[in-house]
Design an enzyme around this catalytic site. Sequence first.
Site, PDB file in Angstrom:
ATOM      1  N   SER A   1       0.833  -1.196   0.000  1.00  0.00           N
ATOM      2  CA  SER A   1       0.000   0.000   0.000  1.00  0.00           C
ATOM      3  C   SER A   1       0.870   1.249   0.000  1.00  0.00           C
ATOM      4  O   SER A   1       1.968   1.256   0.576  1.00  0.00           O
ATOM      5  CB  SER A   1      -0.855  -0.021   1.270  1.00  0.00           C
ATOM      6  OG  SER A   1      -1.447   1.232   1.473  1.00  0.00           O
TER       7      SER A   1
ATOM      8  N   TYR B   1      -1.708  -0.574  10.606  1.00  0.00           N
ATOM      9  CA  TYR B   1      -1.988  -1.232   9.321  1.00  0.00           C
ATOM     10  C   TYR B   1      -0.810  -1.024   8.362  1.00  0.00           C
ATOM     11  O   TYR B   1      -0.301  -1.973   7.750  1.00  0.00           O
ATOM     12  CB  TYR B   1      -3.276  -0.672   8.714  1.00  0.00           C
ATOM     13  CG  TYR B   1      -3.440  -1.000   7.251  1.00  0.00           C
ATOM     14  CD1 TYR B   1      -3.687  -2.309   6.842  1.00  0.00           C
ATOM     15  CD2 TYR B   1      -3.312  -0.013   6.266  1.00  0.00           C
ATOM     16  CE1 TYR B   1      -3.821  -2.616   5.494  1.00  0.00           C
ATOM     17  CE2 TYR B   1      -3.448  -0.316   4.925  1.00  0.00           C
ATOM     18  CZ  TYR B   1      -3.693  -1.608   4.539  1.00  0.00           C
ATOM     19  OH  TYR B   1      -3.815  -1.929   3.202  1.00  0.00           O
TER      20      TYR B   1
ATOM     21  N   LYS C   1       2.089  -3.718   6.541  1.00  0.00           N
ATOM     22  CA  LYS C   1       2.463  -3.805   5.118  1.00  0.00           C
ATOM     23  C   LYS C   1       3.971  -3.624   4.969  1.00  0.00           C
ATOM     24  O   LYS C   1       4.633  -4.338   4.221  1.00  0.00           O
ATOM     25  CB  LYS C   1       1.717  -2.739   4.295  1.00  0.00           C
ATOM     26  CG  LYS C   1       0.219  -2.985   4.211  1.00  0.00           C
ATOM     27  CD  LYS C   1      -0.092  -4.239   3.412  1.00  0.00           C
ATOM     28  CE  LYS C   1      -1.544  -4.621   3.419  1.00  0.00           C
ATOM     29  NZ  LYS C   1      -1.814  -5.931   2.828  1.00  0.00           N
TER      30      LYS C   1
END
Length: 341
Positions: free
Chosen positions: A124, A148, A152
């Site tokens: 991302s 989050y 990643k």
Amino acid sequence: MRILVTGGAGYIGSHTLLELLGEQHDICVLDNYSNSSPEALSRVRLLTNADFLDVKADIRDDNALMNIFQDFQPEAVIHFAGLKAVGESGKVPLTYYENNIRGSLSLLKAMETVGCRRIVFSSSATVYGEPQYLPYDEAHPCAPTNPYGRTKYFVEEILKDWATSSFKNSAVLLRYFNPAGAHSSGSIGEDPNGIPNNLMPFISQVAVGKRDQLNVFGGDYDTRDGTGLRDYIHVSDLASAHMAAVNYSAAHTGVEAFNIGTGKGATVLEVVKAFEEASALRIPYVISPRRSGDIAASVADPKKAQELLGWKAKLTLNNMCQSAWKWQSQNLEGYGNPPEN
Ligand code: NAD
Ligand code: UFG
């Protein structure tokens, strides 16, 4: 090619299946349906008139993974499965680390047992964090600002170590910018649980009357109209980037990260206007306080993907709004049934 697709029933996974099946790949989908519905897979079958295996399993279940890998013997994995809500990740960070990082480790271990050497990973743009310059290129430092984003980033680091541990291994890291839109048929699309976090599904729900108005988070950013600016990328363009990445990984070992965006930004108010044009409806909105953790602007430099993957986004913001509207207006309740757990 035999390709295992984790999280294949989800928003981006289901659109990518259409591309993979169109190219006659042999597919096995692995999903626990924690944020999706098997109905998405039924619709993929209808749209493509092609069949594939699907297994309800969790990527953290080592035994289930071993069985799937032994039976299916994938030559490559496309790894979409993961939790993705930035706000939620701040409230339950351990759940995010457990699902996204431990799940990815289990997957890599299962790949090793059958000698599967290729993985395409859903990363991302959030790995970059606060921009030091824009557009972001892949050399921009990574400093994610939420759990989050850190999952990643950490999985990217794990994949770098894995890819360099054997000259046969290949990992392609796709750093998506802001996925939006739906398949042109209107039969598959984004079906968020509860109140949507993301802009396009929220606007879609305002358009069909499920929500009263859009809250525009911040009207005083340093952008052309004061609202947040993002690089929206059509989910069908994103799907074709996965085809290019799979082909790239078949021809290249090592690890490579790619920005998957258009290189153009749109503000929240520009998205509202484009959606109004696509739907011929008015989208009521109110300027609200900034959302904590948001940045003013995020735009990709997509040159590397064009040069090395031969991939370039083709679809416009208008295409994203038209297809999102078609999906939402034809599927007022998304895939219908609440997802199984
Ligand atoms: P999604 O939630 O629609 O799809 C993810 C799928 O993974 C779902 O079908 C879910 O049921 C499944 N899943 C989750 N945890 C699992 C587990 N432990 N075992 C098996 N299956 C599991 O999300 P999406 O938008 O399609 O995103 C796909 C990937 O792309 C995710 O990894 C996400 O973090 C990443 N990504 C998404 C965006 C975005 O804005 N949509 C942006 C950047 C990156
Ligand atoms: N926004 C609103 N109102 C809303 C929702 C969003 O004004 O109800 C604004 C946001 O403030 C932001 C823009 O719309 O300016 C886009 O917000 P999204 O929540 O749609 O997307 P983000 O850029 O915050 O994050 C998304 C995904 C992340 C991913 C990131 C980068 O949610 O998972 O893109 O790819 F990491």
